[in-house]
Design a protein around this motif. Sequence first.
Motif, PDB file in Angstrom:
ATOM      1  N   GLU A 245       0.848  -1.187   0.000  1.00  0.00           N
ATOM      2  CA  GLU A 245       0.000   0.000   0.000  1.00  0.00           C
ATOM      3  C   GLU A 245       0.886   1.240   0.000  1.00  0.00           C
ATOM      4  OE1 GLU A 245      -2.406  -0.339   3.498  1.00  0.00           O
ATOM      5  OE2 GLU A 245      -3.562  -2.018   2.730  1.00  0.00           O
ATOM      6  N   PHE A 246       0.442   2.268  -0.701  1.00  0.00           N
ATOM      7  CA  PHE A 246       1.209   3.510  -0.767  1.00  0.00           C
ATOM      8  C   PHE A 246       0.240   4.691  -0.709  1.00  0.00           C
ATOM      9  CE2 PHE A 246       3.029   6.961  -3.417  1.00  0.00           C
ATOM     10  CZ  PHE A 246       4.148   7.245  -2.648  1.00  0.00           C
ATOM     11  N   PHE A 247       0.512   5.637   0.181  1.00  0.00           N
ATOM     12  CA  PHE A 247      -0.359   6.794   0.348  1.00  0.00           C
ATOM     13  C   PHE A 247       0.457   8.077   0.264  1.00  0.00           C
ATOM     14  CE2 PHE A 247      -2.148   3.276   2.726  1.00  0.00           C
ATOM     15  CZ  PHE A 247      -3.463   3.252   2.306  1.00  0.00           C
ATOM     16  N   GLN A 248       0.005   9.032  -0.541  1.00  0.00           N
ATOM     17  CA  GLN A 248       0.589  10.376  -0.552  1.00  0.00           C
ATOM     18  C   GLN A 248      -0.370  11.275   0.219  1.00  0.00           C
ATOM     19  OE1 GLN A 248       3.360  10.939  -4.187  1.00  0.00           O
ATOM     20  NE2 GLN A 248       1.316  10.715  -5.020  1.00  0.00           N
ATOM     21  N   TYR A 249       0.070  11.751   1.386  1.00  0.00           N
ATOM     22  CA  TYR A 249      -0.840  12.432   2.305  1.00  0.00           C
ATOM     23  C   TYR A 249      -1.513  13.647   1.671  1.00  0.00           C
ATOM     24  CZ  TYR A 249       0.638   9.708   6.407  1.00  0.00           C
ATOM     25  OH  TYR A 249       0.866   8.701   7.315  1.00  0.00           O
ATOM     26  N   GLU A 250      -0.764  14.426   0.891  1.00  0.00           N
ATOM     27  CA  GLU A 250      -1.338  15.635   0.298  1.00  0.00           C
ATOM     28  C   GLU A 250      -2.545  15.290  -0.583  1.00  0.00           C
ATOM     29  OE1 GLU A 250       1.403  17.841  -2.061  1.00  0.00           O
ATOM     30  OE2 GLU A 250      -0.067  19.354  -2.663  1.00  0.00           O
ATOM     31  N   ASP A 251      -2.458  14.166  -1.264  1.00  0.00           N
ATOM     32  CA  ASP A 251      -3.497  13.785  -2.208  1.00  0.00           C
ATOM     33  C   ASP A 251      -4.550  12.878  -1.572  1.00  0.00           C
ATOM     34  OD1 ASP A 251      -1.863  14.950  -4.451  1.00  0.00           O
ATOM     35  OD2 ASP A 251      -0.509  13.400  -3.692  1.00  0.00           O
ATOM     36  N   TYR A 252      -4.163  12.136  -0.550  1.00  0.00           N
ATOM     37  CA  TYR A 252      -5.094  11.223   0.109  1.00  0.00           C
ATOM     38  C   TYR A 252      -5.974  11.967   1.117  1.00  0.00           C
ATOM     39  CZ  TYR A 252      -6.749   7.014   2.541  1.00  0.00           C
ATOM     40  OH  TYR A 252      -7.529   6.032   3.104  1.00  0.00           O
ATOM     41  N   PHE A 253      -5.323  12.794   1.950  1.00  0.00           N
ATOM     42  CA  PHE A 253      -6.091  13.539   2.957  1.00  0.00           C
ATOM     43  C   PHE A 253      -6.547  14.903   2.437  1.00  0.00           C
ATOM     44  CE2 PHE A 253      -3.168  10.901   5.589  1.00  0.00           C
ATOM     45  CZ  PHE A 253      -4.129  10.120   6.199  1.00  0.00           C
ATOM     46  N   GLY A 254      -6.022  15.338   1.309  1.00  0.00           N
ATOM     47  CA  GLY A 254      -6.332  16.658   0.774  1.00  0.00           C
ATOM     48  C   GLY A 254      -7.642  16.667   0.039  1.00  0.00           C
ATOM     49  N   THR A 255      -8.731  16.443   0.790  1.00  0.00           N
ATOM     50  CA  THR A 255     -10.042  16.390   0.167  1.00  0.00           C
ATOM     51  C   THR A 255     -10.831  17.657   0.487  1.00  0.00           C
ATOM     52  OG1 THR A 255     -10.741  15.061   2.064  1.00  0.00           O
ATOM     53  CG2 THR A 255     -10.207  13.889   0.043  1.00  0.00           C
ATOM     54  N   SER A 256     -10.129  18.759   0.552  1.00  0.00           N
ATOM     55  CA  SER A 256     -10.734  20.088   0.650  1.00  0.00           C
ATOM     56  C   SER A 256     -11.785  20.170   1.755  1.00  0.00           C
ATOM     57  CB  SER A 256     -11.316  20.459  -0.722  1.00  0.00           C
ATOM     58  OG  SER A 256     -11.721  21.774  -0.760  1.00  0.00           O
ATOM     59  N   ALA A 257     -12.968  20.728   1.440  1.00  0.00           N
ATOM     60  CA  ALA A 257     -13.999  20.942   2.468  1.00  0.00           C
ATOM     61  C   ALA A 257     -14.537  19.631   3.017  1.00  0.00           C
ATOM     62  CB  ALA A 257     -15.139  21.765   1.893  1.00  0.00           C
ATOM     63  N   ASN A 258     -14.340  18.536   2.274  1.00  0.00           N
ATOM     64  CA  ASN A 258     -14.847  17.248   2.749  1.00  0.00           C
ATOM     65  C   ASN A 258     -13.909  16.627   3.774  1.00  0.00           C
ATOM     66  OD1 ASN A 258     -16.838  15.283   2.771  1.00  0.00           O
ATOM     67  ND2 ASN A 258     -15.693  13.968   1.384  1.00  0.00           N
ATOM     68  N   SER A 259     -12.769  17.242   4.010  1.00  0.00           N
ATOM     69  CA  SER A 259     -11.850  16.726   5.006  1.00  0.00           C
ATOM     70  C   SER A 259     -12.160  17.365   6.353  1.00  0.00           C
ATOM     71  CB  SER A 259     -10.405  17.029   4.605  1.00  0.00           C
ATOM     72  OG  SER A 259      -9.516  16.399   5.496  1.00  0.00           O
ATOM     73  N   ALA A 260     -11.558  16.844   7.384  1.00  0.00           N
ATOM     74  CA  ALA A 260     -11.820  17.359   8.725  1.00  0.00           C
ATOM     75  C   ALA A 260     -10.622  17.042   9.590  1.00  0.00           C
ATOM     76  CB  ALA A 260     -13.079  16.714   9.299  1.00  0.00           C
ATOM     77  N   ASN A 261     -10.490  17.810  10.668  1.00  0.00           N
ATOM     78  CA  ASN A 261      -9.439  17.478  11.624  1.00  0.00           C
ATOM     79  C   ASN A 261      -9.799  16.170  12.316  1.00  0.00           C
ATOM     80  OD1 ASN A 261      -7.589  19.521  11.314  1.00  0.00           O
ATOM     81  ND2 ASN A 261      -8.719  20.929  12.620  1.00  0.00           N
ATOM     82  N   PRO A 262      -8.838  15.340  12.687  1.00  0.00           N
ATOM     83  CA  PRO A 262      -7.407  15.603  12.730  1.00  0.00           C
ATOM     84  C   PRO A 262      -6.657  15.286  11.432  1.00  0.00           C
ATOM     85  CG  PRO A 262      -7.868  13.480  13.690  1.00  0.00           C
ATOM     86  CD  PRO A 262      -9.187  14.047  13.271  1.00  0.00           C
ATOM     87  N   PHE A 263      -7.380  15.042  10.323  1.00  0.00           N
ATOM     88  CA  PHE A 263      -6.709  14.604   9.101  1.00  0.00           C
ATOM     89  C   PHE A 263      -6.284  15.771   8.215  1.00  0.00           C
ATOM     90  CE2 PHE A 263      -9.891  11.489  10.397  1.00  0.00           C
ATOM     91  CZ  PHE A 263      -9.056  10.438  10.713  1.00  0.00           C
ATOM     92  N   ARG A 264      -6.974  16.909   8.367  1.00  0.00           N
ATOM     93  CA  ARG A 264      -6.745  18.025   7.451  1.00  0.00           C
ATOM     94  C   ARG A 264      -5.286  18.470   7.484  1.00  0.00           C
ATOM     95  NH1 ARG A 264     -11.162  22.298   8.191  1.00  0.00           N
ATOM     96  NH2 ARG A 264     -12.393  20.926   6.884  1.00  0.00           N
ATOM     97  N   PHE A 265      -4.716  18.522   8.697  1.00  0.00           N
ATOM     98  CA  PHE A 265      -3.346  19.018   8.796  1.00  0.00           C
ATOM     99  C   PHE A 265      -2.345  18.041   8.171  1.00  0.00           C
ATOM    100  CE2 PHE A 265      -2.916  16.163  12.325  1.00  0.00           C
ATOM    101  CZ  PHE A 265      -1.563  15.910  12.415  1.00  0.00           C
TER     102      PHE A 265
END
Lengths: 425, 156
Positions: A245-265
């Motif tokens: 498995e491979f995750f790029q945080y900017e693109d995986y967690f970077g879901t704009s308004a649909n994201s939320a803390n604690p993941f947004r940062f």
Amino acid sequence: MKFSLRHFCTLGVAALLFFPFSAFAAELNIQSDTILRMFQRDTAADENAAVLPAYEYLQVDIENPDELGLAFHLYGWGRADLADNEYFADQSSGELLYAYFEYTRQEAAFNARLGRQYVFEGVANEALDGLRLSSDLGRFFSGSLYAGQQVAMTKQNGRGGDSIFGGRLANHLAGVYDLGFSYKKIRNDSTDAEELAGLDLALYLPANIWVRGFSSYNLETDNFAEHSYELNASVGPVSVRPFYEFFQYEDYFGTSANSANPFRFLASTGEELTIFGADFTLPLDALVLTAKTKFYDYKVLDDKSQYYAVLATWAGEGQSQLGAEIGYMLGDVAQNDYVLTRLFSYWDQLAEAPLDFVSCEFVYVAYDQDIYGEDRSLFASIGTGQKFMDDALEVKISGDYSKDPYFDEDLRGMLTLSYQFGKSL
Amino acid sequence: MRNKFLTFLALFILGLGLVACAALDSGKDLPVRHLSSEDAGGSTSKCTDCHEARGDKLAFGTFVHTSTWGSNHRQTAYQNEAVCSMCHQTSFCTDCHAAQTELKPSLKNQSDTYRQTPHRGDYLSRHRIDGRVDPSSCFRCHGNPKATKTCVACHG
């Protein structure tokens, strides 16, 4: 909008009143789970205040079990704090999880759903209020399409300008391969909130070997968010499942308004996480032995962690099971290290006893570094239950004890009443 | 790129529309509901007890509920929602994958220790480490404004 028990009842009654019962021989099934919990907490109102939340989970299904066609499904929960000792932010809470009409045809496996529903396919893991259509598209293709308003964004400035749509188109050869392309777009308050495309693959090879994988692409950031691939094979009696498995945080967690803390940062850290490992499973009749290994590698943090576990489960008649698990998390930094031990049992072969089942569980975790001055947590639970009224009513009681970094000693009780009602309409 | 997706969607809608007026059956003829475990005469969680691992309709071997199934079923489910729904109602899935819930699955079903539900025991302490090590696994269920309600009390 919050849904309380009153809303569930209103929706349930409305569904009953408006459903075209005369059109076909439908069957009404109601499942009610009433859960009463009891524990103590220090609250703004008092020390060791009694907290008595009562939950109701209500499920209503109206369908013809012998014939496809029109059906209605509803499920939701509500909670009231009977003690009202200011433990909960709101004295009552709840959520309508789904309520939709469904139409199914055997021909082309056509399925249409209208209302609040969940969509789990491709890049979609969403609850939405809207319409979903799915169908075979000939021998080698199938597809689905959905559109509506997402449930997750209801608290973000209301629902005006909110929308979600997407779908999955699959090409397949039954028993050989399945290749899917999926797309999802979410808009919040008339601005783009999330846009993902995904590719999923399943390839079934001879000798009981198969490969399954999924990649998602974030169209907002223009980069891949995730790659997850696994292979399953048998080596003698042992099933082996290596995975990557491979995750790029900017693109995986970077879901704009649909994201939320604690993941947004996390999206701003630029981190890249690579996970690989394997599961090994050895079935020995009723006993199954499993070993799990998982390795974590971080690019920016320049850190590594590993998780190793062995698990043994023995299955008897009915749902009876005994199990034991030992897991070891080992990190480059000691604060990630812990050893977990779990023992559990569920026994429903109690012919001579006045109880239908007895279950228990014991979880002990030892941490390398203290958490709030504690380096271990102990959790134990026991439960039992019995059915009445020709198995329509099940009464379950359970209690658990926890001594951990958050609670010096915590004792909690739970009473569950599960009632099933079925009637031909 | 976006124009391509709009084109894809338009073609897709057209394809679905064709279903209404043409026989586009796949020939799989899968049942909408599977036999219950009572009617099947035993547990239905090991598909290969009755079906070929690589059958003509499905690769049944990929659906066997092993002891790691609870943590590994994601990709299978995302490709085969119709197969899952043969045995499970959506309420079974929403015990874990709900838009908003207060009771974690291992608490709502506390007596059902045979179900490998996540977050068993004192997970409040353990999640500090698991979340640090692999936040992607948290994100799948808690990664939207409503589902993260249980997180914001501490995480803001």
